[in-house]
Design a protein around this motif. Sequence first.
Motif, PDB file in Angstrom:
ATOM      1  N   ILE A  58       0.996  -1.234  -0.048  1.00 25.42           N
ATOM      2  CA  ILE A  58      -0.061   0.070  -0.038  1.00 25.42           C
ATOM      3  C   ILE A  58       0.951   1.237  -0.047  1.00 25.42           C
ATOM      4  O   ILE A  58       0.573   2.267  -0.851  1.00 25.42           O
ATOM      5  CB  ILE A  58      -0.949  -0.154   1.323  1.00 25.42           C
ATOM      6  CG1 ILE A  58      -1.981  -1.058   1.030  1.00 25.42           C
ATOM      7  CG2 ILE A  58      -1.608   1.330   1.235  1.00 25.42           C
ATOM      8  CD1 ILE A  58      -2.818  -1.424   2.190  1.00 25.42           C
ATOM      9  N   THR A  89       1.101   4.168  -2.898  1.00 23.77           N
ATOM     10  CA  THR A  89       0.933   5.454  -2.374  1.00 23.77           C
ATOM     11  C   THR A  89       2.183   6.497  -2.898  1.00 23.77           C
ATOM     12  O   THR A  89       1.778   7.507  -3.442  1.00 23.77           O
ATOM     13  CB  THR A  89       0.760   5.680  -1.082  1.00 23.77           C
ATOM     14  OG1 THR A  89      -0.486   4.650  -0.550  1.00 23.77           O
ATOM     15  CG2 THR A  89       0.516   7.145  -0.379  1.00 23.77           C
ATOM     16  N   GLN A 143       1.585   6.886  -6.541  1.00 25.80           N
ATOM     17  CA  GLN A 143       0.501   7.805  -6.866  1.00 25.80           C
ATOM     18  C   GLN A 143       1.175   9.166  -6.724  1.00 25.80           C
ATOM     19  O   GLN A 143       0.705  10.245  -7.522  1.00 25.80           O
ATOM     20  CB  GLN A 143      -0.579   7.558  -6.161  1.00 25.80           C
ATOM     21  CG  GLN A 143      -1.208   6.350  -6.599  1.00 25.80           C
ATOM     22  CD  GLN A 143      -2.650   5.937  -5.751  1.00 25.80           C
ATOM     23  OE1 GLN A 143      -2.587   6.346  -4.850  1.00 25.80           O
ATOM     24  NE2 GLN A 143      -3.773   5.574  -6.416  1.00 25.80           N
ATOM     25  N   THR A 155      -6.634  10.790  -5.494  1.00 28.79           N
ATOM     26  CA  THR A 155      -6.228   9.481  -5.178  1.00 28.79           C
ATOM     27  C   THR A 155      -5.133   9.299  -4.120  1.00 28.79           C
ATOM     28  O   THR A 155      -5.024   8.387  -3.387  1.00 28.79           O
ATOM     29  CB  THR A 155      -6.033   8.664  -6.308  1.00 28.79           C
ATOM     30  OG1 THR A 155      -5.109   8.917  -7.057  1.00 28.79           O
ATOM     31  CG2 THR A 155      -7.308   8.553  -7.178  1.00 28.79           C
ATOM     32  N   THR A 156      -4.280  10.301  -4.288  1.00 31.21           N
ATOM     33  CA  THR A 156      -2.840  10.307  -3.454  1.00 31.21           C
ATOM     34  C   THR A 156      -3.369  10.491  -2.040  1.00 31.21           C
ATOM     35  O   THR A 156      -2.821   9.908  -1.109  1.00 31.21           O
ATOM     36  CB  THR A 156      -1.958  10.890  -3.876  1.00 31.21           C
ATOM     37  OG1 THR A 156      -1.472  10.898  -4.972  1.00 31.21           O
ATOM     38  CG2 THR A 156      -0.685  11.310  -2.934  1.00 31.21           C
ATOM     39  N   SER A 160      -5.153   7.438  -0.737  1.00 34.66           N
ATOM     40  CA  SER A 160      -4.247   6.388  -0.378  1.00 34.66           C
ATOM     41  C   SER A 160      -3.328   6.568   0.864  1.00 34.66           C
ATOM     42  O   SER A 160      -2.802   5.908   1.181  1.00 34.66           O
ATOM     43  CB  SER A 160      -2.983   6.211  -1.597  1.00 34.66           C
ATOM     44  OG  SER A 160      -3.916   5.690  -2.635  1.00 34.66           O
ATOM     45  N   THR A 161      -3.069   7.919   1.115  1.00 36.08           N
ATOM     46  CA  THR A 161      -2.263   8.133   2.176  1.00 36.08           C
ATOM     47  C   THR A 161      -3.032   7.784   3.405  1.00 36.08           C
ATOM     48  O   THR A 161      -2.517   7.332   4.460  1.00 36.08           O
ATOM     49  CB  THR A 161      -2.057   9.758   2.423  1.00 36.08           C
ATOM     50  OG1 THR A 161      -1.208  10.064   1.167  1.00 36.08           O
ATOM     51  CG2 THR A 161      -1.010  10.061   3.561  1.00 36.08           C
TER      52      THR A 161
END
Length: 139
Positions: A43, A47, A50, A71-72, A75-76
């Motif tokens: 993951i 991240t 991204q 999306t970043t 994802s964070t």
Amino acid sequence: MDAMDKDRDIPERAVRPLWTEVPARRRRLPDPVRTAAVRAVIIVAVTLTQAMVAVLSTLADSWLAFPAVLTTVASTVLATWGVLDVWVTRQVWNQRYGVVSRPSSTARELRRQRRRARKAERVGSPRAAERRSARGAAA
């Protein structure tokens, strides 16, 4: 004398194994903790990828910049959850299967028994008998 004759002087090396077993310095992680750690690493890697896409597309003034940033951010949050999952899984594993806890009174009793056993060994040794007889003679 050609090149083939020169090589005959060189002794052939002994056959050695492909690898040698080296004992590990630390024990292997328990399966649930290792699974959570692998998941977290994947993951976090996605991240970071991204984030790089978001930065580069922002610098290039691309239409992809805004969705990449969104999306970043998501994802964070997911990566933070993944790392916390590793920590929590490790703590739970240690509490369930880790160190066996004993009440202090039990530990104290075990220390007393060991002390008595050591004392009995010293009393039974020939040196202790010599000391006792030397003390009796001096008195």
